[in-house]
Write a protein that holds these residues in place. Structure first.
Motif, PDB file in Angstrom:
ATOM      1  N   GLN A 132      35.841  53.142  28.215  1.00  0.00           N
ATOM      2  CA  GLN A 132      36.945  54.097  28.272  1.00  0.00           C
ATOM      3  C   GLN A 132      37.907  53.936  27.095  1.00  0.00           C
ATOM      4  O   GLN A 132      38.970  54.554  27.067  1.00  0.00           O
ATOM      5  CB  GLN A 132      37.731  53.898  29.585  1.00  0.00           C
ATOM      6  N   GLY A 133      37.549  53.043  26.151  1.00  0.00           N
ATOM      7  CA  GLY A 133      38.413  52.792  25.002  1.00  0.00           C
ATOM      8  C   GLY A 133      39.625  51.941  25.342  1.00  0.00           C
ATOM      9  O   GLY A 133      40.638  51.992  24.640  1.00  0.00           O
ATOM     10  N   LEU A 134      39.535  51.152  26.405  1.00  0.00           N
ATOM     11  CA  LEU A 134      40.645  50.314  26.861  1.00  0.00           C
ATOM     12  C   LEU A 134      40.316  48.839  26.683  1.00  0.00           C
ATOM     13  O   LEU A 134      39.165  48.438  26.797  1.00  0.00           O
ATOM     14  CB  LEU A 134      40.929  50.565  28.356  1.00  0.00           C
ATOM     15  N   SER A 135      41.325  48.059  26.454  1.00  0.00           N
ATOM     16  CA  SER A 135      41.165  46.605  26.418  1.00  0.00           C
ATOM     17  C   SER A 135      41.794  46.034  27.680  1.00  0.00           C
ATOM     18  O   SER A 135      43.007  46.109  27.869  1.00  0.00           O
ATOM     19  CB  SER A 135      41.852  46.016  25.183  1.00  0.00           C
ATOM     20  N   CYS A 136      40.969  45.495  28.548  1.00  0.00           N
ATOM     21  CA  CYS A 136      41.426  44.972  29.834  1.00  0.00           C
ATOM     22  C   CYS A 136      41.421  43.453  29.883  1.00  0.00           C
ATOM     23  O   CYS A 136      41.804  42.875  30.894  1.00  0.00           O
ATOM     24  CB  CYS A 136      40.517  45.478  30.957  1.00  0.00           C
ATOM     25  N   ARG A 137      40.976  42.794  28.844  1.00  0.00           N
ATOM     26  CA  ARG A 137      40.727  41.359  28.929  1.00  0.00           C
ATOM     27  C   ARG A 137      41.943  40.537  29.323  1.00  0.00           C
ATOM     28  O   ARG A 137      41.825  39.588  30.091  1.00  0.00           O
ATOM     29  CB  ARG A 137      40.112  40.852  27.630  1.00  0.00           C
ATOM     30  N   GLY A 138      43.116  40.879  28.834  1.00  0.00           N
ATOM     31  CA  GLY A 138      44.309  40.134  29.216  1.00  0.00           C
ATOM     32  C   GLY A 138      44.567  40.224  30.710  1.00  0.00           C
ATOM     33  O   GLY A 138      44.833  39.218  31.372  1.00  0.00           O
ATOM     34  N   ASN A 139      44.461  41.432  31.267  1.00  0.00           N
ATOM     35  CA  ASN A 139      44.635  41.615  32.708  1.00  0.00           C
ATOM     36  C   ASN A 139      43.532  40.929  33.500  1.00  0.00           C
ATOM     37  O   ASN A 139      43.771  40.375  34.566  1.00  0.00           O
ATOM     38  CB  ASN A 139      44.678  43.099  33.065  1.00  0.00           C
ATOM     39  N   LEU A 140      42.332  40.962  32.972  1.00  0.00           N
ATOM     40  CA  LEU A 140      41.218  40.309  33.657  1.00  0.00           C
ATOM     41  C   LEU A 140      41.407  38.797  33.682  1.00  0.00           C
ATOM     42  O   LEU A 140      41.115  38.147  34.693  1.00  0.00           O
ATOM     43  CB  LEU A 140      39.896  40.678  32.988  1.00  0.00           C
ATOM     44  N   GLU A 141      41.899  38.245  32.593  1.00  0.00           N
ATOM     45  CA  GLU A 141      42.155  36.803  32.560  1.00  0.00           C
ATOM     46  C   GLU A 141      43.242  36.424  33.556  1.00  0.00           C
ATOM     47  O   GLU A 141      43.142  35.397  34.233  1.00  0.00           O
ATOM     48  CB  GLU A 141      42.513  36.366  31.144  1.00  0.00           C
ATOM     49  N   GLN A 142      44.275  37.258  33.679  1.00  0.00           N
ATOM     50  CA  GLN A 142      45.325  37.000  34.669  1.00  0.00           C
ATOM     51  C   GLN A 142      44.755  37.083  36.082  1.00  0.00           C
ATOM     52  O   GLN A 142      45.070  36.256  36.940  1.00  0.00           O
ATOM     53  CB  GLN A 142      46.465  38.009  34.523  1.00  0.00           C
ATOM     54  N   MET A 143      43.936  38.081  36.327  1.00  0.00           N
ATOM     55  CA  MET A 143      43.310  38.239  37.630  1.00  0.00           C
ATOM     56  C   MET A 143      42.487  37.002  37.986  1.00  0.00           C
ATOM     57  O   MET A 143      42.587  36.467  39.085  1.00  0.00           O
ATOM     58  CB  MET A 143      42.425  39.495  37.619  1.00  0.00           C
ATOM     59  N   ALA A 144      41.693  36.533  37.038  1.00  0.00           N
ATOM     60  CA  ALA A 144      40.870  35.344  37.277  1.00  0.00           C
ATOM     61  C   ALA A 144      41.744  34.115  37.532  1.00  0.00           C
ATOM     62  O   ALA A 144      41.460  33.318  38.432  1.00  0.00           O
ATOM     63  CB  ALA A 144      39.940  35.108  36.087  1.00  0.00           C
ATOM     64  N   ALA A 145      42.808  33.972  36.772  1.00  0.00           N
ATOM     65  CA  ALA A 145      43.688  32.800  36.916  1.00  0.00           C
ATOM     66  C   ALA A 145      44.331  32.757  38.294  1.00  0.00           C
ATOM     67  O   ALA A 145      44.474  31.678  38.884  1.00  0.00           O
ATOM     68  CB  ALA A 145      44.756  32.802  35.822  1.00  0.00           C
ATOM     69  N   VAL A 146      44.720  33.906  38.823  1.00  0.00           N
ATOM     70  CA  VAL A 146      45.319  33.948  40.158  1.00  0.00           C
ATOM     71  C   VAL A 146      44.349  33.396  41.198  1.00  0.00           C
ATOM     72  O   VAL A 146      44.756  32.778  42.175  1.00  0.00           O
ATOM     73  CB  VAL A 146      45.750  35.390  40.508  1.00  0.00           C
ATOM     74  N   LEU A 147      43.076  33.596  40.971  1.00  0.00           N
ATOM     75  CA  LEU A 147      42.048  33.121  41.899  1.00  0.00           C
ATOM     76  C   LEU A 147      41.609  31.685  41.586  1.00  0.00           C
ATOM     77  O   LEU A 147      40.677  31.179  42.201  1.00  0.00           O
ATOM     78  CB  LEU A 147      40.849  34.067  41.865  1.00  0.00           C
ATOM     79  N   GLY A 148      42.290  31.059  40.636  1.00  0.00           N
ATOM     80  CA  GLY A 148      41.978  29.670  40.305  1.00  0.00           C
ATOM     81  C   GLY A 148      40.787  29.518  39.385  1.00  0.00           C
ATOM     82  O   GLY A 148      40.215  28.450  39.268  1.00  0.00           O
ATOM     83  N   PHE A 149      40.415  30.584  38.707  1.00  0.00           N
ATOM     84  CA  PHE A 149      39.256  30.575  37.824  1.00  0.00           C
ATOM     85  C   PHE A 149      39.754  30.610  36.387  1.00  0.00           C
ATOM     86  O   PHE A 149      40.292  31.623  35.937  1.00  0.00           O
ATOM     87  CB  PHE A 149      38.377  31.804  38.118  1.00  0.00           C
TER      88      PHE A 149
END
Length: 160
Positions: A132-149
């Motif tokens: 979609q021409g979007l960069s989601c990696r920062g949000n994805l890293e935050q999402m993973a961190a919340v789950l302890g990953f």
């Protein structure tokens, strides 16, 4: 951005019983860029009848788990939108994965299940965002961190 209610999005009991995703329709109609702009803001409230003596967590109620599994399958971006610091994301993942719960430690996921789910979701949402021409990696890293990953710095290597 399209107007959406600022209060939690209520999932009525009838929608759960019918496995209807109609309550998510306002989100499903959004453009990917609008979904990304709402990362970490969505709260879901299940309007599910419960006996006051029922000791189960929401993630232990089969009907809510089935609804959540369907929502996760048909709206794979949903975890990206869910609020993180108040437990919405964690509760959603608990609906999907094996876990245990203790009053002192909270939710404890089966480590292998969490690793497989989060890795799959990171690949899926990174690919979706990129298409979609979007960069989601920062949000994805935050999402993973919340789950302890915690992601290794090389996690994204070779995916460009």
């Amino acid at each position: 951005m399209s107007p959406l209610p600022s209060a939690p999005l209520t999932i009525p009991a009838e929608a759960v019983r019918r496995r209807s995703l109609a309550p998510l329709a306002p989100l499903r109609d959004l453009a990917p860029s609008e979904l990304q702009a709402r990362s970490g803001t969505l709260e879901l409230a299940f309007d599910w009848p419960r006996d006051p003596e029922d000791p189960r967590e929401l993630s232990e109620i089969p009907e809510l788990r089935i609804w959540s599994l369907r929502a996760d399958a048909l709206c794979p971006w949903l975890p990206l939108l869910l609020e993180r610091s108040g437990g919405q994301l964690t509760r959603h993942v608990a609906m999907l994965l094996p876990h245990s719960f203790s009053r002192s430690e909270g939710i404890r996921f089966a480590p292998e299940a969490l690793e497989l789910w989060i890795t799959h979701r990171l690949f899926l949402l990174d690919g979706w965002g990129r298409s979609q021409g979007l960069s989601c990696r920062g949000n994805l890293e935050q999402m993973a961190a919340v789950l302890g990953f915690e992601l290794d710095g090389s996690f994204w290597d070779g995916l460009d």
